[in-house]
Design a protein around this motif. Structure first.
Motif, short mmCIF file in Angstrom:
data_model
loop_
_atom_site.label_atom_id
_atom_site.label_comp_id
_atom_site.label_asym_id
_atom_site.label_seq_id
_atom_site.Cartn_x
_atom_site.Cartn_y
_atom_site.Cartn_z
N SER A 199 0.81 -1.22 0.00
CA SER A 199 0.00 0.00 0.00
C SER A 199 0.84 1.27 0.00
N PHE A 200 2.17 1.13 0.02
CA PHE A 200 3.04 2.30 -0.06
C PHE A 200 4.36 1.88 -0.70
N ASN A 201 5.04 2.83 -1.34
CA ASN A 201 6.38 2.54 -1.86
C ASN A 201 7.43 3.48 -1.27
N MET A 228 14.26 -0.30 -2.80
CA MET A 228 13.95 -1.73 -2.87
C MET A 228 12.46 -1.94 -3.11
N LEU A 229 11.61 -1.21 -2.38
CA LEU A 229 10.17 -1.33 -2.57
C LEU A 229 9.76 -0.94 -3.98
N GLN A 230 10.32 0.16 -4.46
CA GLN A 230 9.94 0.67 -5.78
C GLN A 230 10.41 -0.26 -6.90
N LYS A 231 11.52 -0.95 -6.70
CA LYS A 231 11.99 -1.93 -7.69
C LYS A 231 11.14 -3.18 -7.67
N GLU A 232 10.76 -3.63 -6.47
CA GLU A 232 9.98 -4.87 -6.33
C GLU A 232 8.52 -4.66 -6.71
N PHE A 233 7.99 -3.45 -6.47
CA PHE A 233 6.58 -3.18 -6.73
C PHE A 233 6.46 -1.91 -7.60
N PRO A 234 6.82 -2.02 -8.87
CA PRO A 234 6.95 -0.82 -9.71
C PRO A 234 5.64 -0.30 -10.32
N GLY A 239 -3.93 3.21 -6.22
CA GLY A 239 -3.33 3.54 -4.93
C GLY A 239 -2.52 2.41 -4.32
N ARG A 240 -2.35 1.31 -5.07
CA ARG A 240 -1.54 0.18 -4.63
C ARG A 240 -0.36 0.03 -5.58
N PHE A 241 0.68 -0.66 -5.09
CA PHE A 241 1.89 -0.85 -5.86
C PHE A 241 2.13 -2.36 -6.04
N VAL A 325 3.17 -7.13 2.56
CA VAL A 325 2.85 -7.58 1.21
C VAL A 325 1.57 -8.41 1.22
N ASN A 326 0.58 -7.97 0.45
CA ASN A 326 -0.67 -8.70 0.29
C ASN A 326 -0.52 -9.65 -0.89
N LEU A 327 -0.73 -10.94 -0.65
CA LEU A 327 -0.46 -11.97 -1.66
C LEU A 327 -1.75 -12.68 -2.06
N GLU A 328 -1.99 -12.78 -3.35
CA GLU A 328 -3.08 -13.60 -3.86
C GLU A 328 -2.48 -14.92 -4.33
N GLN A 329 -2.85 -16.00 -3.69
CA GLN A 329 -2.22 -17.29 -3.96
C GLN A 329 -2.74 -17.92 -5.25
#
Length: 375
Positions: A199-201, A228-234, A239-241, A325-329
């Motif tokens: 929810s934030f980068n 690191m956050l911005q690279k992993e969740f670009p 409003g989510r990354f 980290v919110n994960l959808e399996q």
């Protein structure tokens, strides 16, 4: 405990005039689980009941405990003196149920983390108590992969029809141990998750973040974490990354050559969480799996995990930690699985009272009878 002030098998009715239903529900908020699951909360509350009780109700010197002895309908009450935490946890260690439930609370040594055995020619049992077995570069991980290869080679050679997979005490661990285990049970291509987002980068409320670095120096070091956050969740959306398809978490994996294709009986319980619940959810999604036990702590469709973060609340000084980290399996939709709940078994089986007294494994015995019935 056996031989103490209150008899073994007693049902507690109230403590200091507070009904137990009220007490337990009041303590739920102190032990978090995925979604609205409550079976997993019992794991933490059972072991540290005194700590949560004091946290909620404050210090009390005596306790009037009202209870109904096993086999009776009459309520009895007894006043007990308070004891210190050291004595309390000594009593917990000596609890009557320990031979049955110790696995829910212990830290697993490597030699205890996984086992394999045959019950008879047609039934084998693979137990995985923890996925804390190192990453791809560790010797511990390599030993585990060699173990899995030998197990499933033998299962295929012997043409074993039924495999019981017991993960009831598995609270998680490190990638990719959960994924390589599932690869030996899969009948489809799969990936670690379908999507993952934060929810934030950029770290919010930096001055309250849990860190050993003084708050006035934190802006100097937080840039590395933000990058690191911005690279992993670009990818930003709503409003989510999000991760993109280039993430290793989305890499398509295939079943192992010796993947098991017979009948799988998965044993689950309230302790199953994190990587343990990701694995259990994937196995539950298999068409050849029957799942037995109790609802897990971790969710079927998703969970929060991977990256831990913490804050120190400024007024109370309380420390709070969570995964961001919110994960959808990567699991199929199933009619008996509910969003925002743990993994729900096909057969809900709890330990019966007489089995509790005799330290019998009700769930394992149920599975063995189920296999016999299905032959």
């Amino acid at each position: 405990m056996e031989g103490k002030e209150i008899p073994l098998g007693t049902r507690i009715v109230s403590i200091n005039g507070r009904p137990m239903e009220t007490v337990i529900s009041a303590l739920y908020k102190y032990y978090t689980t995925d979604g609205v699951n409550i079976t997993g909360k019992a794991i933490g509350i059972n072991f540290s009941f005194a700590r949560y009780y004091r946290l909620h109700y404050g210090l009390e010197n005596t306790f009037e405990v009202c209870y109904i002895p096993h086999g009776s309908h009459n309520v009895r009450c007894k006043t007990l003196e308070s004891v210190g935490y050291r004595t309390y946890y000594k009593n917990v260690e000596n609890r009557y149920s320990r031979p049955y439930d110790e696995g829910d609370y212990k830290g697993w040594e490597e030699e205890e983390s996984y086992t394999f055995e045959y019950r008879d020619e047609a039934v084998a049992v693979l137990t995985v108590n923890s996925f804390s077995l190192g990453n791809e570069n560790s010797e511990k991980h390599r030993r585990y992969t060699r173990f899995l290869d030998s197990v499933f080679t033998e299962l295929k050679t012997r043409k074993t029809k039924n495999l019981i997979v017991d993960v009831r005490h598995n609270g998680g661990g490190t990638d990719p141990n959960d994924l390589i285990t599932y690869a030996y049970l899969a009948q489809r291509n799969f990936r670690e998750n379908r999507q993952a987002w934060v929810s934030f980068n950029k770290v919010p409320y930096l001055r309250y973040a849990y860190s050993k670095i003084p708050s006035f120096l934190r802006p100097l070091g937080v840039g590395k974490y933000n990058r690191m956050l911005q690279k992993e969740f670009p990818m930003e959306k709503g409003g989510r990354f999000y991760q993109t398809e280039t993430s290793k978490d989305h890499r398509i994996r295939t079943p192992e050559e010796n993947a098991f294709t017979g009948n799988i009986y998965l044993l689950i319980g309230p302790r199953v969480a994190s990587a343990g619940s990701l694995f259990a959810a994937m196995v539950t999604g298999n068409p050849n799996t029957v799942t037995v036990g109790e609802e897990t702590m971790g969710g079927y469709y998703g969970h929060n995990g991977h990256t831990p973060w913490g804050y120190i609340l400024p007024k109370s000084g309380l420390e709070t930690f969570f995964s961001i980290v919110n994960l959808e399996q990567d699991v199929p939709e199933k009619d008996n699985q509910v969003y925002n709940r743990g993994i729900l078994p096909d057969y809900t089986v709890k330990q019966y009272f007489n089995d509790y007294l005799e330290h019998r494994d009700t769930q394992m015995e149920f599975v063995i009878k189920l296999i016999e019935k299905d032959k």
